[in-house]
Scaffold this active site. Structure first.
Site, PDB file in Angstrom:
ATOM      1  N   GLU A   1     -42.200  34.465   6.810  1.00 57.93           N
ATOM      2  CA  GLU A   1     -42.903  35.345   5.883  1.00 57.93           C
ATOM      3  C   GLU A   1     -41.898  36.158   5.081  1.00 57.93           C
ATOM      4  OE1 GLU A   1     -46.203  35.660   5.550  1.00 57.93           O
ATOM      5  OE2 GLU A   1     -47.092  34.788   7.356  1.00 57.93           O
TER       6      GLU A   1
ATOM      7  N   HIS B   1     -44.023  31.282   3.738  1.00 58.28           N
ATOM      8  CA  HIS B   1     -45.174  32.072   3.279  1.00 58.28           C
ATOM      9  C   HIS B   1     -44.684  33.367   2.642  1.00 58.28           C
ATOM     10  CE1 HIS B   1     -48.872  30.175   5.106  1.00 58.28           C
ATOM     11  NE2 HIS B   1     -47.908  29.478   5.689  1.00 58.28           N
TER      12      HIS B   1
END
Length: 1177
Positions: A1053, A968
């Site tokens: 992330e 992500h």
């Protein structure tokens, strides 16, 4: 006699003495004795209260009658000195008791104090302590309402007045009291009804004009605080506008800008004006997406169902309620402990049910249903009889030979393959080079994983200079041919139409697609003698009409920097192929049916050879931009308000004036809906909603042309939705210049100055906002000076990575790998809603032979399951995935060991439709696919349904993946980090700590993040979190952990901005660093193999011998992970409300201290992004 009694008590202790004095005072009250005795007693009590903290505590302690005695005396006495003594005592007691206001109300002190002020307005000596008490009383909402009913607001306006050098102390306290009183909506309405908003503005203007030496700044700020309180209600804002308040505060604040110490006045004025700025709807026919896709099934509940059920006119009107609206009932319930409330709110999203936290493998679908996925796992049944394998005799795996040099990994951004003679990077290709020189150029940059070299992976300066000089010299001679070739590939449906952007005198190269050919070799792509673009129409965007500029010495020095930079040349063809990209685009299905190709996607991108520091934020930039927005309301005649781009209106006319910018976003992943020219060089940009949605605006990707040199253009993207952004903390947008690409610099660079992100005056109705009252939009604003005249430039939220780019990369990987060494399969997981294929990639090492032992070893390798790009706007996830794929397909010994250790199942793009159509978060179903993993619908969420099916199949055949990781991007935090799942760490963050003792949990989930924190420069362990939140229970990470049973289930992330620690501290992140992260993730998996299976793995430990104490498999977690909040950055010293709703109260002290901030010399010198770049040594 009374005096003698008091004196005789001197021998008593201090505490008992206060008790005795209070008893004496009580007796005086009952006997109504002479006033001089009361005066003497109260003076003694005042002396003790002023000098001894114990005395103050005793008088306010529970059960003490001190307050009652003092107030009774205050009410009955006629003596002025006694009254002053008692008021002074009460003022002393304020600091000793946090609940003083409540006790005062219970004891009847409110009315006594108020009556004293009313009766002694001219006695300033008496009024001052009374006002000090009233200021404290008013901090309590119940007291404030009670005082308001008794006329305290009107009383305050009798005390405050125009500029005067006298009694400034009383004026200051009265204004503080008034500001506290007006926080009550009841009192604020009363002030509006009596016309006090106009009075406050008049008084403020008077003080502003006469306070020339700025000695009364606190009084001026007190008036502004009162205005800020009264404008928290709708009636107050209307009264403020009607009284010309916007113009008054705008003019006064502009006059204050020259004096830094007046910054608190400027900031508070800015807050008031922003709050009172009339709310407007976006200038759109509807806030729903411009494009519509008919869903096969309409959901029964959820945002999409609500969207379909909305009447058409709902989102066209901003309802009267907004984020500052009144509420019918006055909030009069006291909050005794706000800290506890804040703590409870913080933990509210954390899962507390242990039964829900415990992983419970649920098959979900029967084994018969899951058999549909058997064909996607041929590696589990293939006997490899038909393969020509390297070895025919079984032998155990050993690492052959000694390691003479450190094992190296190609730097992210290099694509290694050895089966092509041509070298290409973006549009640059070298031709007619002798074999010796060709060999000499094949010098890749390596990244040494050995401990001593891990910090330095840059090539030497001489190597860079040599390569750059060779490359630049080869490119310049080809520039004219490039332009002519690009003329030919500007395709149109109508043969007579000229290529856009070219003058009438330019030869018309446009031909029907079926007969268009390119007979001249194009130096930036493969030689094309065949028919181009057969079938579907595809066209490139317009090229800059001036062609390629001939750079003089100054331009070369400033722009190309030949002496300082180099274009790195890999040891094989890159994964970018313009011809192949065009062929793939023709088969990509988009809802708007795009027929254009953006030049950055066609040319390709290579990482720039210079560092890009995180941009320093100039002091005051945000309030300057807000002031310019306010000027629009005050000086409306200066606003052009001309539409220059509008995809909702296909008949809009493009202005012909030469000084107006031209915009376009009609290409894959493009997102720009409307552009309005505000001032000569300022434009408002509006983004398109995600399809089948009326929100999710953040991703942008668009083209700009027609610019002039030496002009600062301001762009305002006015309908963003996140309440904060890394644009406030040093992130810059990305820009790609076609002119620069033609000059051998085909890269996206960080660009823009005066960047900030703040809440604006646009909003949507509460119904359209899904029940959120008065949802406001936010503005990204940035200023750009373009490097070339009449260039074609592209801007993007982050480095674009389209679906067609992914398909091109996968095809190139498939065509260039060694099939005897690497097992590579590219399957189709499923088709998306619009008919695009969702690729599934399998990578592992080929078995050494087709003998039984080798086939068994091949089939029994543990699985690693990776996925990415479920959110289309998080393009950095695709760049990390590119680094992972390239590393897995490389010829490095460590990559081979990794392939021999695992079978990789990879879904590199979970949301192809969203990526293609320029969505920010959703698929064509209008839903966030990463919230559908619990119960995915095969008709609405096919990629999630089948990706989950793959995992369920592996669980059913007892082949659970060792690791699942979903890549992500994160818009509010820096660095790269992971979210994982832990029962124990989740329990630690709840108030119920007792149950954590019963939880037994293997902490192996921390191993991989810990490894990455040591080997990946961008990775930050302290930002990782392993808490399971209720709001994330339908995400891939939690469902794969809870339902499938994968302990090491992660979300990785990657920042959109940059890093604030490690090797890349202070730098914005680029594709090189993102691809490196993808490669390092693979190396981390190899280390994980050593840690989890030391006996089965006989790779020499010297290959990965970093810190010996990296992690122990039996280590215990000593402290819980810090709960990661959305807002991870500190507030600005420039205290402007950018993230909260505009009626939130700011810390006054922070605002006052804003004037103490001085910019550094470096900060003052940073006026252009070019000057902030540091070239690599």
């Amino acid at each position: 006699m009374s005096k003698l009694k008091v004196i005789s008590e001197k021998s008593l202790t201090n505490n008992s003495r206060v008790v005795g004095l209070l008893a004496q005072l009580e007796k005086i009250n009952t006997e109504s004795t002479e006033s001089d005795t009361a005066r003497y007693v109260t003076s003694k009590i005042l002396h003790l209260a002023q000098s001894q903290e114990k005395t103050r505590r005793e008088m306010t302690a529970k059960g003490s009658t001190g307050m009652e005695v003092l107030l009774s005396t205050l009410e009955n006495t006629k003596d002025l000195q006694t009254t002053l003594n008692i008021l002074s005592i009460l003022v002393e007691l304020l600091s000793a008791d946090k609940k003083f206001g409540v006790k005062a109300r219970i004891n009847g002190a409110l009315n006594i104090t108020l009556n004293l002020v009313k009766q002694n307005l001219q006695n300033h000596r008496l009024v001052l302590p009374c006002l000090q008490l009233l200021r404290v009383y008013s901090a309590n909402s119940v007291n404030s309402v009670s005082l308001g009913k008794n006329g305290v607001v009107e009383l305050m306006f009798k005390i405050i007045g125009p500029f005067s050098k006298k009694n400034s102390g009383i004026m200051k306290v009265a204004l503080d009291t008034l500001a506290a009183l007006l926080k009550s909506k009841t009192n604020a309405r009363r002030a509006v009804d009596r016309g006090y908003v106009q009075v406050l503005l008049t008084i403020y203007l008077d003080w502003h004009r006469h306070d020339n030496r700025h000695r009364n700044m606190l009084i001026r700020k007190g008036i502004l605080q009162s205005l800020k309180s009264v404008t928290s209600i709708k009636l107050g804002r209307k009264a403020f506008i009607d009284a010309n308040g916007m113009k008054i505060l705008y003019n006064t604040s502009q006059e204050c800008l020259a004096v830094r110490t007046l910054d608190p006045l400027v900031n508070t004025s800015s807050l008031i004006m922003r709050k009172c700025f009339p709310k407007n709807r976006l200038p759109l026919p509807t806030i729903k997406s411009s494009f519509h896709f008919q869903l096969p099934v309409i959901p029964v509940t959820g945002p999409v169902a609500q969207l379909y059920s909305l009447p058409p006119e709902v989102d066209d009107v901003v309802d009267e309620s907004d984020d500052n609206d009144d509420i019918d009932g006055e909030a009069e319930n006291e909050i005794e402990n706000e800290d506890d409330l804040a703590q409870n709110f913080k933990n509210d999203d954390i899962e507390t049910d242990i039964n829900k936290l415990k992983p419970q493998q649920e098959p979900g679908r029967t084994i018969e249903e899951l058999k549909m996925y058997e064909h996607l796992f041929p590696e589990l049944v293939d006997d490899f009889k038909d393969y020509d394998l390297i070895s025919k005799e079984p032998k155990p795996f050993v690492f052959e030979g000694k390691v003479r040099t450190p094992i190296v990994v190609p730097t992210a951004g290099e694509e290694a393959s050895g089966n092509s003679g041509k070298l290409r990077k973006g549009i640059v290709m070298k031709e007619n080079v002798s074999s010796k020189e060709d060999e000499g150029d094949k010098k890749p940059t390596f990244m040494n994983l050995a401990k001593e070299d891990i910090k330095d992976n840059d090539r030497t300066l001489q190597q860079q200079l040599d390569d750059q000089n060779r490359t630049i010299s080869s490119v310049r001679g080809l520039n004219n041919d490039i332009v002519k070739a690009l003329d030919r590939i500007t395709l149109q449906n109508i043969p007579s139409q000229t290529a856009p952007g070219f003058t009438a005198e330019t030869k018309d190269y446009s031909l029907p697609l079926s007969v268009l050919t390119c007979t001249k070799a194009c130096p930036h792509m493969a030689t094309c003698g065949n028919v181009l673009f057969e079938g579907r129409t595809v066209q490139l965007g317009k090229l800059c009409c001036t062609g390629v500029e001939t750079e003089d010495d100054e331009d070369t020095e400033s722009n190309s920097s030949v002496e300082q930079v180099s274009i790195e040349v890999p040891d094989g063809p890159t994964l970018h192929d313009p011809d192949l990209y065009i062929e793939i685009v023709k088969n990509t299905k988009s809802v708007p049916e795009y027929s254009e190709v953006a030049y950055p996607d066609y040319f390709g991108h290579i990482p720039p050879p210079f560092k890009e520091p995180i941009l320093e934020r100039p002091y005051g930039v945000q309030r300057t931009k807000i002031a310019q927005d306010i000027e629009r309301l005050i000086h409306q005649s200066d606003i052009i308000d001309r539409v220059v781009y509008d995809i909702d209106n296909p008949n809009y006319t493009i202005p012909e004036e030469g000084d107006i910018l031209k915009f376009n976003s009609k290409f894959e992943s493009g997102n720009l809906r409307k552009v309005i020219q505000i001032r000569k060089n300022e434009y408002d940009l509006i983004l398109n909603s995600d399809i089948n949605s009326n929100h999710y605006h953040q991703w942008f990707y668009f083209e700009v042309s027609g610019m002039r040199l030496g002009v600062a253009y301001r762009f305002n993207i006015i309908n963003c939705e996140k309440s904060n952004s890394q644009f406030n903390y040093g992130m810059q947008p990305l820009m790609y210049s076609v002119q620069e690409a033609l000059n051998a610099r085909p890269w996206w660079i960080r660009m823009g100055t005066d960047i900030c992100y703040y809440k604006n005056h646009f909003s949507r109705s509460s119904v359209a906002a899904g029940g959120q009252k008065g949802k406001s939009y936010y503005t990204i604003t940035f200023t750009v000076n373009f490097p070339h005249k009449d260039d074609v430039c592209y801007f993007a939220y982050h480095y674009p990575y389209t679906y067609s780019t992914l398909q091109m990369h996968l095809q190139k990987l498939e065509s260039t790998h060694n099939p005897q060494q690497i097992y590579f399969r590219k399957d189709v997981l499923c088709e998306t809603l619009s008919g695009n294929s969702c690729p599934l990639v399998t990578i592992t090492a080929m078995p050494e032979s087709n003998y039984y032992e080798h086939i068994c070893q091949f089939r029994n390798r543990p699985y690693i399951f990776l996925s990415a790009r479920v959110h289309p706007g998080e393009t950095n996830a695709s760049w990390v995935m590119k680094g992972t794929l390239e590393y897995l397909m490389s010829n490095n010994p460590t990559a081979q060991s990794l392939r021999e250790s695992y079978i990789f199942k990879i879904v590199p793009m979970l949301n192809p439709d969203g990526v293609i159509n320029g969505n920010h978060r959703c698929s064509l179903s209008g839903e966030d696919l990463n919230r559908q993993w619990q119960s995915p619908n095969p008709d609405l969420h096919p990629t999630i349904y089948h990706a989950k099916g793959l995992l369920q199949y592996l669980a059913a055949v007892k082949r659970l993946p060792l690791v699942y990781c979903d890549y992500h991007g994160h818009s509010r935090k820096k660095n790269v980090f992971m979210y994982g799942c832990s029962i124990k760490e989740t329990v630690w963050h709840t108030s119920d700590n007792a149950t954590s003792c019963d939880v037994v949990e293997d902490i192996g989930y921390r191993t991989l993040p810990k490894v990455l924190s040591h080997i990946a420069p961008a990775f930050c362990m302290s930002s990782c979190s392993f808490v399971v939140e209720k709001s994330k229970e339908s995400t891939a990470r939690v469902v794969v952990w809870r339902e499938i049973g994968v302990q090491r289930s992660y979300t990785m992330e990657s920042t959109l901005c940059g890093c604030d620690q490690g090797k890349y501290k202070g730098l914005q992140i680029g594709t090189r660093e993102l691809e490196e992260m993808g490669a390092k993730f693979c190396v981390g998996l190899l280390r994980l193999k050593r840690l989890t299976s030391p006996l089965e793995y006989n790779l020499p430990s010297s290959l990965l011998d970093f810190e010996n104490d990296l992690i122990e498999s039996s280590c215990k977690v000593t402290s819980p992970t810090t709960y990661v909040l959305d807002e991870d950055e500190p507030r600005f010293l420039e205290e402007v409300d950018y993230s909260a709703e505009s009626n939130d109260d700011l810390d006054v002290e922070l605002t006052e201290n804003a004037g103490d901030y001085e910019p550094s010399a470096q900060e003052e010198g940073l006026s252009d992004s070019e000057s902030s770049r540091t070239y690599l040594p």
